[in-house]
Scaffold this motif. Structure first.
Motif, PDB file in Angstrom:
ATOM      1  N   ALA A  45      -3.434  -3.841 -64.706  1.00  0.00           N
ATOM      2  CA  ALA A  45      -3.275  -4.995 -64.013  1.00  0.00           C
ATOM      3  C   ALA A  45      -1.901  -5.321 -63.650  1.00  0.00           C
ATOM      4  CB  ALA A  45      -3.894  -6.075 -65.050  1.00  0.00           C
ATOM      5  N   GLU A  46      -1.115  -5.184 -64.744  1.00  0.00           N
ATOM      6  CA  GLU A  46       0.425  -5.434 -64.416  1.00  0.00           C
ATOM      7  C   GLU A  46       1.126  -4.599 -63.377  1.00  0.00           C
ATOM      8  OE1 GLU A  46       2.182  -8.266 -65.989  1.00  0.00           O
ATOM      9  OE2 GLU A  46       0.097  -8.478 -65.797  1.00  0.00           O
ATOM     10  N   VAL A  47       0.617  -3.145 -63.424  1.00  0.00           N
ATOM     11  CA  VAL A  47       1.170  -2.266 -62.443  1.00  0.00           C
ATOM     12  C   VAL A  47       0.485  -2.779 -60.946  1.00  0.00           C
ATOM     13  CG1 VAL A  47       1.093   0.043 -61.711  1.00  0.00           C
ATOM     14  CG2 VAL A  47       1.177  -0.192 -63.972  1.00  0.00           C
ATOM     15  N   VAL A  48      -0.399  -2.993 -60.630  1.00  0.00           N
ATOM     16  CA  VAL A  48      -1.132  -3.449 -59.667  1.00  0.00           C
ATOM     17  C   VAL A  48      -0.484  -4.812 -59.023  1.00  0.00           C
ATOM     18  CG1 VAL A  48      -3.161  -4.150 -58.227  1.00  0.00           C
ATOM     19  CG2 VAL A  48      -3.123  -2.332 -59.978  1.00  0.00           C
ATOM     20  N   ALA A  61      -7.130 -11.899 -60.194  1.00  0.00           N
ATOM     21  CA  ALA A  61      -7.244 -12.944 -60.796  1.00  0.00           C
ATOM     22  C   ALA A  61      -6.034 -13.444 -61.217  1.00  0.00           C
ATOM     23  CB  ALA A  61      -8.377 -12.792 -62.174  1.00  0.00           C
ATOM     24  N   ARG A  62      -5.087 -12.889 -62.030  1.00  0.00           N
ATOM     25  CA  ARG A  62      -4.037 -13.388 -62.173  1.00  0.00           C
ATOM     26  C   ARG A  62      -3.032 -14.180 -61.148  1.00  0.00           C
ATOM     27  NH1 ARG A  62       0.469 -11.172 -66.255  1.00  0.00           N
ATOM     28  NH2 ARG A  62       0.981 -13.273 -65.800  1.00  0.00           N
ATOM     29  N   ILE A 118     -11.773   3.304 -65.130  1.00  0.00           N
ATOM     30  CA  ILE A 118     -12.256   1.911 -65.713  1.00  0.00           C
ATOM     31  C   ILE A 118     -11.026   0.866 -65.598  1.00  0.00           C
ATOM     32  CG2 ILE A 118     -13.155   0.668 -67.710  1.00  0.00           C
ATOM     33  CD1 ILE A 118     -14.494   2.976 -68.545  1.00  0.00           C
ATOM     34  N   GLY A 119      -9.854   1.726 -65.901  1.00  0.00           N
ATOM     35  CA  GLY A 119      -8.503   1.158 -66.275  1.00  0.00           C
ATOM     36  C   GLY A 119      -8.363   0.539 -64.612  1.00  0.00           C
ATOM     37  N   ILE A 131      -7.424  -3.818 -61.144  1.00  0.00           N
ATOM     38  CA  ILE A 131      -7.172  -4.448 -59.829  1.00  0.00           C
ATOM     39  C   ILE A 131      -7.607  -5.912 -59.839  1.00  0.00           C
ATOM     40  CG2 ILE A 131      -8.038  -4.318 -57.297  1.00  0.00           C
ATOM     41  CD1 ILE A 131      -7.700  -1.420 -57.421  1.00  0.00           C
ATOM     42  N   LEU A 132      -9.012  -5.909 -60.563  1.00  0.00           N
ATOM     43  CA  LEU A 132      -9.778  -7.304 -60.465  1.00  0.00           C
ATOM     44  C   LEU A 132      -8.865  -8.270 -61.584  1.00  0.00           C
ATOM     45  CD1 LEU A 132     -13.433  -6.201 -61.117  1.00  0.00           C
ATOM     46  CD2 LEU A 132     -12.322  -6.924 -58.959  1.00  0.00           C
TER      47      LEU A 132
END
Length: 297
Positions: A181-184, A101-102, A90-91, A96-97
């Motif tokens: 999200a920050e890692v990706v 988006a960011r 899930i994470g 990634i999404l």
């Protein structure tokens, strides 16, 4: 009166040599006696701690050994793996999404992604798990219907749908997504923008270029912190014991409440956490070496 110094001469190997240096004398490494003293003190402290635990009459090590491989403990260990794996899936997917988006040109998407990351990184994981575990207090039923009308197509009791296991998966997964999200995003930003521009120049669409060109190169940067995140998430599954998630810590606490051997059962959990983390760390190291081939010098 001036002092003269001999100029270094050029040896046959092309290196500068001073005429007063005797090359026949082998070099002697610099000794660091302070490091040896500190190392000896550290070893003695660890040995004293281990000895005190081994000889402590209040700890029954026989109980620890007896419960290491019991079916209930192994079942709890399996649930821990399931929680960590589901939460990580899930994470990663949601992360990634959120990262895309960011980095999008839409202010709305950037704002929503930034708000999500701000909330789920700012609220402690334990609080999030308690909220999901007590969701029935906020919403008695969950359903699907037409907005702004009383028409409901599907409705189910919240406590039946959101069990302890489901609540744990939601809490772990949504919390992990904010960090992934920050890692990706960091991995994507590490790839030269020219790679994506070149892919688009060859006729690829933006999504195809991201999937086939940018993300594969970003994996070298994404994988190491992702491995660390998975290990941290696996240990964080111990927090789901507050909502009876059925994990390893929940099982050993339940057993300890019956046989009154709380510390011994905690040592059982400690043993399995150390074993699992050691195996995962070794696998992460192997994967990092494989992905770094061609980049290391």
């Amino acid at each position: 009166m001036t002092e003269t110094t001999a100029n270094p001469t050029l040896a046959a190997d092309g290196q500068a040599r001073h005429p007063n240096v005797d090359l026949s004398v082998p070099p002697v490494p610099v000794r660091h006696p302070g490091q040896w003293v500190i190392g000896a003190i550290a070893v003695l402290a660890v040995a004293a701690l281990v000895l005190s635990l081994a000889q402590n009459e209040k700890l029954d090590w026989g109980t620890v050994g007896a419960y290491l491989f019991t079916p209930s403990v192994l079942q709890g260990l399996l649930v821990t793996f399931e929680l960590a794996a589901i939460g990580m899936v899930i994470g990663v997917a949601l992360g990634i999404l959120l990262a895309l988006a960011r980095m999008s040109h839409s202010r709305v998407l950037r704002g929503l992604a930034s708000g999500y990351i701000w909330v789920f990184r700012g609220v402690p994981l334990l609080v999030q798990l308690l909220v999901w575990g007590n969701l029935g207090l906020l919403f008695a039923t969950l359903g699907v219907g037409i907005p702004f009308t009383d028409l409901t197509l599907l409705e189910v009791n919240t406590n039946v749908l959101v069990t302890g296991f489901v609540a744990a998966c939601l809490g772990l997964g949504l919390h992990e997504a904010a960090y992934m999200a920050e890692v990706v995003r960091g991995g994507i930003m590490s790839v030269d923008p020219g790679q994506r521009e070149a892919a688009i120049a060859l006729g690829m669409g933006g999504t195809t270029a991201m999937r086939r060109v940018v993300l594969p190169q970003a994996m070298r940067v994404i994988v190491p912190p992702t491995g660390n995140q998975f290990i941290s998430l696996l240990k964080a599954t111990s927090l789901v014991s507050v909502i009876a998630g059925g994990d390893l810590l929940t099982v050993v606490q339940n057993i300890g409440a019956v046989n009154f051997r709380t510390l011994e059962m905690l040592f059982v959990a400690t043993f399995w956490y150390l074993v699992v983390v050691s195996v995962l760390s070794a696998l992460q190291h192997i994967l990092e070496r494989r992905l770094s081939r061609g980049y290391t010098r």
